[in-house]
Design an enzyme around this catalytic site. Sequence first.
Site, short mmCIF file in Angstrom:
data_model
loop_
_atom_site.label_atom_id
_atom_site.label_comp_id
_atom_site.label_asym_id
_atom_site.label_seq_id
_atom_site.Cartn_x
_atom_site.Cartn_y
_atom_site.Cartn_z
N SER A 18 0.85 -1.18 0.00
CA SER A 18 0.00 0.00 0.00
C SER A 18 0.89 1.23 0.00
CB SER A 18 -0.91 0.02 1.23
OG SER A 18 -1.55 1.27 1.37
N ARG B 66 -23.56 -9.99 -45.87
CA ARG B 66 -22.42 -9.25 -45.31
C ARG B 66 -22.97 -8.24 -44.33
NH1 ARG B 66 -19.37 -11.54 -46.56
NH2 ARG B 66 -18.33 -11.02 -48.51
#
Length: 372
Positions: free
Chosen positions: A265, A304
């Site tokens: 930390s 497509r």
Amino acid sequence: MSLFDPLFGSDRVAAELSDEAWVRTLIEVEVALARAAAGCGLVSAGAAAQVTGVAAELVVDVEALGVAAVEGGNPVIPLVRLLRAAAGDAGPAVHVGATSQDVLDTALVLLVRRAAAVLREDLAGAADAAALHARVHRDTPMAARTLGQQALPTTFGLVAAGWCAGLDHARAALSVVVDGLPVQLGGAAGTLAALYPHGLDVGRVLAAELGLPWAPPWHTERTRVGALAGALGVAAGACAKPATDIVLLAGTELGEVSEAVPGDSSSMPHKHNPIAAVTARAAARRAPGLVATLLASMEHEHQRAVGAWHAEWPTVTELLRVTGGAASRLRTSLEGLQVHPGSMATHVPAGELVHHAGELVDHVLDTRQETA
């Protein structure tokens, strides 16, 4: 590699999905197609050999290719121009009878297989580590917790066996989907018309060249992509489960497990954060949104798609990255996980017995041996 790839465990998978890997794989497909066309008598063997040679030497500016892709909507169009120009007289042997989607889909399949190999290795490593904890702690009592509250006793071995089973099931399901992904070759409208009467033969030879299964064109039939999305999402979830348990069990108030190399930390030096499990959760948490995008993109219009297909390329690769990252970070967490039976014992009421837990652990591990 991006700044966050190592942190979230994506670096090894990301190496298989880089922009450079995309370009190399697109070229690989084009070369295989030229050879397949030669094998079926559509172009000369010499022309295919020339394409193979120039492709091996071709230097592609990835950034420039990306800019050139804007005009036609995909990078295959400008890449084919580069290959044909480099091949000279053999230029017509490049991209024979194919359309851009054939090359892109097939390249994506190859990239998925390569990235998934890394992912599956990490899933297996994480499952092996969980299995070892299950074996060692088969009879180590701890409190089970339901709805966030302490419940009846269980054993840590049974908890770890559950983690192992989930990871194994996810890996097996992913393997089935990935190994079944086939080559794509359909031509402009999925009819193989430009390759008539050799279209099916070219498709089969192309598949063999690339080591992929053959299948009829699946250009707008995207159930395979949907199944891949689901399998990757499940794998991410299978990683998130043990990662979540580890984070909770490592909490100061419980202290029942800890990671071998806990995170620091910046402001509280007394803290020892289970950062591998934390970042595994973080990576896995991104997966559901990507899965949803791919499922929503299955509705390809006619022959497509207008956008749905284009949305798949970055989404599939990102989903592989985050799921691969979750598996990698979980493996790190589990392989270095330290179990504290003494702390576990303090949360188990004296005299309460754990029935059948050891037998259940044995069953999970025995079944795993049979199916490995």
